[in-house]
Scaffold this active site. Sequence first.
Site, PDB file in Angstrom:
ATOM      1  N   ASP A  83      -9.018 112.963 -55.459  1.00  0.00           N
ATOM      2  CA  ASP A  83      -9.620 112.884 -56.787  1.00  0.00           C
ATOM      3  C   ASP A  83      -9.858 111.408 -57.076  1.00  0.00           C
ATOM      4  O   ASP A  83      -8.973 110.570 -56.830  1.00  0.00           O
ATOM      5  CB  ASP A  83      -8.678 113.449 -57.846  1.00  0.00           C
ATOM      6  CG  ASP A  83      -8.518 114.961 -57.758  1.00  0.00           C
ATOM      7  OD1 ASP A  83      -9.072 115.562 -56.826  1.00  0.00           O
ATOM      8  OD2 ASP A  83      -7.845 115.527 -58.634  1.00  0.00           O
ATOM      9  N   HIS A 139      -6.187 113.653 -48.674  1.00  0.00           N
ATOM     10  CA  HIS A 139      -6.276 114.692 -47.648  1.00  0.00           C
ATOM     11  C   HIS A 139      -7.338 114.332 -46.607  1.00  0.00           C
ATOM     12  O   HIS A 139      -8.174 113.460 -46.829  1.00  0.00           O
ATOM     13  CB  HIS A 139      -6.626 116.024 -48.307  1.00  0.00           C
ATOM     14  CG  HIS A 139      -5.649 116.454 -49.355  1.00  0.00           C
ATOM     15  ND1 HIS A 139      -4.734 117.451 -49.145  1.00  0.00           N
ATOM     16  CD2 HIS A 139      -5.434 116.008 -50.623  1.00  0.00           C
ATOM     17  CE1 HIS A 139      -3.991 117.612 -50.236  1.00  0.00           C
ATOM     18  NE2 HIS A 139      -4.404 116.747 -51.154  1.00  0.00           N
ATOM     19  N   SER A 240      -4.781 103.824 -57.175  1.00  0.00           N
ATOM     20  CA  SER A 240      -5.266 102.753 -56.309  1.00  0.00           C
ATOM     21  C   SER A 240      -6.665 103.078 -55.814  1.00  0.00           C
ATOM     22  O   SER A 240      -7.440 103.693 -56.544  1.00  0.00           O
ATOM     23  CB  SER A 240      -4.304 102.523 -55.144  1.00  0.00           C
ATOM     24  OG  SER A 240      -4.591 101.300 -54.524  1.00  0.00           O
TER      25      SER A 240
END
Length: 272
Positions: A83, A139, A240
């Site tokens: 995300d 992921h 980050s």
Amino acid sequence: MNFLLTNRLPRRLATRLVGRIARIEHPAVRVPSIAAWRFFSGVDLSDSATTSFGSLRDAFVRPLRPGARSFVSDPTVIASPCDAIVGAHGPVEDGRAYQVKGFPYRLDELLPDPALAARFADGQFVTLRLTAGMYHRFHAPADLAVEAVTYLSGDCWNVNPIALKRVERLFCRNERAVIEARLADGMPLLLVPVAAILVASIRLTFLDTPALLRDRGPGRVACDAAVSKGEEMGWFEHGSTIIIILPRGATLMPTLVEGQAIRAGEALATAA
């Protein structure tokens, strides 16, 4: 004011301090710290596997409920690994990418090996910024064979747009990891997680989850890890950035717009 508050203080000291506070499970620390995080970051926990956390760190690295993210199944599509907010993206121009318009950096400064940088000198790049309230795990964007990880120690400048417009070559200054991987068809791909202020650690599931990446010290670790599309690769313990670097032949989705929100699993580029 934002720049002064987040960059003109002792960044490493502040990061270590937040890392320690985030692990405290005593209610006198845990309850107000999680409340402050939820208030200031505007976090949405509707897709979290739980809303009860033992510490602020547990809230940062929360897993999602099963099925909360769906990765596009087309094997030629490279998905977003996380995300994020889409940042600067586009073609690598003679070995240069951009943190924002007018602020270039060279791949041979970001990456540990000039030969590796040369391999992507005419490729494509995408910058993905994870904010403090977002889901912090990332992921595999496709079926990958991970060949090596290089840890590069460095500073921890804030990576928000305010700092990116003021600190030249910021990504090349900050602590980061370079994950070298290949797609099923052999196409190389790089994932570069970049730490920032208050990022207490980068952890890589396929390498050694219990250990902080920085605990290993700078250097390259060869590996042979197969990760399936959508499989967890690691996490940040605060917001980050991840930079994805693709070779010539890959094509970014024409719908990508700087500043747009994107979710893990949504189409980012095509490999053919």
